[in-house]
Design a protein around this motif. Structure first.
Motif, mmCIF file in Angstrom:
data_model
loop_
_atom_site.group_PDB
_atom_site.id
_atom_site.type_symbol
_atom_site.label_atom_id
_atom_site.label_comp_id
_atom_site.label_asym_id
_atom_site.label_seq_id
_atom_site.Cartn_x
_atom_site.Cartn_y
_atom_site.Cartn_z
ATOM 1 N N UNK A 63 -9.831 12.661 5.083
ATOM 2 C CA UNK A 63 -10.541 13.937 5.115
ATOM 3 C C UNK A 63 -11.522 14.005 3.950
ATOM 4 N N UNK A 64 -12.767 14.424 4.216
ATOM 5 C CA UNK A 64 -13.779 14.531 3.178
ATOM 6 C C UNK A 64 -13.289 15.435 2.054
ATOM 7 N N UNK A 65 -13.429 14.939 0.845
ATOM 8 C CA UNK A 65 -12.985 15.725 -0.307
ATOM 9 C C UNK A 65 -11.561 15.444 -0.714
ATOM 10 N N UNK A 66 -10.825 14.734 0.121
ATOM 11 C CA UNK A 66 -9.452 14.376 -0.223
ATOM 12 C C UNK A 66 -9.479 13.010 -0.895
ATOM 13 N N UNK A 67 -9.415 13.016 -2.211
ATOM 14 C CA UNK A 67 -9.555 11.760 -2.933
ATOM 15 C C UNK A 67 -8.182 11.152 -3.185
ATOM 16 N N UNK A 68 -7.488 10.918 -2.106
ATOM 17 C CA UNK A 68 -6.186 10.293 -2.159
ATOM 18 C C UNK A 68 -6.342 8.881 -2.715
ATOM 19 N N UNK A 69 -5.411 8.457 -3.556
ATOM 20 C CA UNK A 69 -5.529 7.144 -4.182
ATOM 21 C C UNK A 69 -4.267 6.328 -3.945
ATOM 22 N N UNK A 70 -4.443 5.016 -3.921
ATOM 23 C CA UNK A 70 -3.305 4.102 -3.941
ATOM 24 C C UNK A 70 -2.853 3.978 -5.393
ATOM 25 N N UNK B 219 -10.406 0.949 -2.211
ATOM 26 C CA UNK B 219 -11.422 1.995 -2.331
ATOM 27 C C UNK B 219 -11.152 2.930 -3.499
ATOM 28 N N UNK B 220 -9.946 3.464 -3.551
ATOM 29 C CA UNK B 220 -9.598 4.394 -4.629
ATOM 30 C C UNK B 220 -8.213 4.032 -5.130
ATOM 31 N N UNK B 221 -8.079 3.852 -6.448
ATOM 32 C CA UNK B 221 -6.802 3.400 -6.991
ATOM 33 C C UNK B 221 -6.569 3.999 -8.363
ATOM 34 N N UNK B 222 -5.280 4.110 -8.707
ATOM 35 C CA UNK B 222 -4.871 4.553 -10.031
ATOM 36 C C UNK B 222 -3.794 3.614 -10.536
ATOM 37 N N UNK B 223 -3.990 3.087 -11.760
ATOM 38 C CA UNK B 223 -3.035 2.193 -12.384
ATOM 39 C C UNK B 223 -2.633 2.823 -13.704
ATOM 40 N N UNK B 224 -1.385 3.251 -13.815
ATOM 41 C CA UNK B 224 -0.989 4.024 -14.991
ATOM 42 C C UNK B 224 0.441 3.717 -15.397
#
Length: 406
Positions: free
Chosen positions: A258-265, A288-293
């Motif tokens: 969904x546009x605006x839903x910046x869901x991340x792996x 495409x979109x990821x978070x490493x923390x």
């Protein structure tokens, strides 16, 4: 008078007549045990339905439990069935009531997407007697045409079963758990978020290694079905348990979400211990979109702690094609030990990093390497040098630029 069919015979009959899946057979056993008095809910024939054998939850496997009645057994040496506790209204899945061992890939069924070891039980890959069945698949556990959550267990890879990157399903296992959000079938993974959490993965000997211990990797670059991104969190991969990557995050395309839903792996709070071989403790490629923390990593000998390739950028030559709405990767509060050989803490290749703070490199070696910055990365990789945003060598010396040695 008709003789009641056993569940395994019933399953075999369904496979011949009408091509029904294993799901229907074991659902009958679980939900209506009184109709199948030899259901695995009670191996003595009572059919209470309070438990099932581990065999009963296999879904989509290549082996027929009518002819191979135990590809999941108790790990206590008894040779008996391994029992699972039933699902409930809040958690639609099964939990292990004892240690189990399997000798074929366990494909978690979509109607029971949670599989738990309760934080104390061990799943052994391989059997001292049977080993790994030829054609049984090269992963210990994987999803079917749905999203699954595998959590709270130990996974132990036995020698002779875990055969590294050479495994192809006929000669052993290459990965402990494989998640693939792009498998064909139903409307695509939804809830639960596809995830591997709180696992401890180890192997029998140092020379017994998975190729990649955990994989969350897509296979369809043109996928157009929205789904919730998942990840791997809270896992421990013990020393010398992998040959290439401890965790592989690859080919995740969420551009049609969904546009605006910046869901991340998300790959977070994992502890990957040292390895004398391997390319990287964590590899992130074509995402495409990821978070490493909050990951604690030991870079493999002469390898990389955290390698980011073609991720978070719109113009990367990705295996997925053009990302429609890519976002720079988040790289935050990760700690990498580079004391094993000539290791490197972080490699950022053809990727954009936005939030880049609180990371630390311990030991003596290269902290960051930036390769092929993409054309849409106008400001380069950010290296904050003040306050809590600072990246450091050995917990104190600020990292101010790529190429800095610790």
């Amino acid at each position: 008078m008709k003789t009641p069919l056993s569940c395994f015979a019933y399953l075999a009959l369904l496979a011949v007549v009408g091509g029904f899946s294993q799901t229907h057979a074991h659902e009958d056993c679980v939900k209506h045990p009184e109709g199948h008095p030899h259901c695995p809910g009670d191996p003595t024939g009572g059919g209470s339905g309070e438990q099932v054998t581990c065999d009963a939850i296999y879904y989509g496997g290549s082996n027929d439990p009518a002819t191979v009645p135990q590809y999941c057994s108790a790990a206590d040496g008894s040779g008996g069935h391994c029992m699972l506790d039933p699902p409930n209204d809040n958690t639609p899945g099964w939990s292990m009531s004892q240690d189990c061992q399997i000798n074929s890939t366990l494909v978690v069924p979509p109607e029971f997407p949670f599989l738990s070891g309760r934080g104390v039980h061990t799943l052994y890959l391989g059997d001292d007697v049977i080993g790994w069945l030829p054609g049984g698949g090269d992963a210990g556990i994987r999803n079917g045409t749905s999203s699954i959550r595998v959590a709270d267990m130990n996974i132990f890879g036995r020698a002779g079963t875990v055969t590294g990157c050479a495994a192809d399903g006929n000669d052993g296992v290459s990965t402990a758990v494989r998640l693939n959000p792009d498998l064909p079938g139903d409307a695509g993974p939804g809830l639960p978020r596809m995830s591997v959490a709180n696992l401890t993965i180890r192997t029998e000997y140092a020379e017994t290694r998975f190729c990649n211990a955990i994989e969350y990797a897509g296979t369809d670059g043109e996928i157009a079905t929205p789904y919730f991104a998942g990840g791997a969190s809270g896992n421990v991969i013990e020393s010398d348990a992998y040959e290439r990557y401890g965790i592989l995050l690859s080919a995740i395309n969420t551009t049609d979400n969904v546009t605006g839903d910046y869901d991340v792996a998300s790959i977070s709070e994992n502890d990957i211990q040292s390895s004398d071989v391997g390319d990287a403790a964590i590899m992130v490629q074509d995402v495409e979109r990821a978070s490493l923390a909050n990951n604690t990593l030991h870079a493999p000998r002469d390898g990389v702690g955290l390698h980011i390739l073609r991720t978070g950028t719109a113009d990367a030559d990705s295996s997925l094609g053009d990302f429609l709405e890519s976002r720079p990767i988040v790289l935050e509060k990760n700690s990498v030990d580079v004391s094993n050989g000539t290791a490197t803490g972080f490699v950022i290749d053809t990727s954009r990093v936005n939030t880049n703070r609180g990371n630390n490199v311990d030991g003596s070696g290269l902290s960051y390497e930036v390769v092929n910055p993409p054309s849409d990365d106008t400001e380069g990789v950010e290296f904050p040098t003040t306050g809590k945003r600072i990246n450091t060598c050995n917990g104190s010396t600020p990292i101010t630029a790529a190429g800095q040695n610790c």
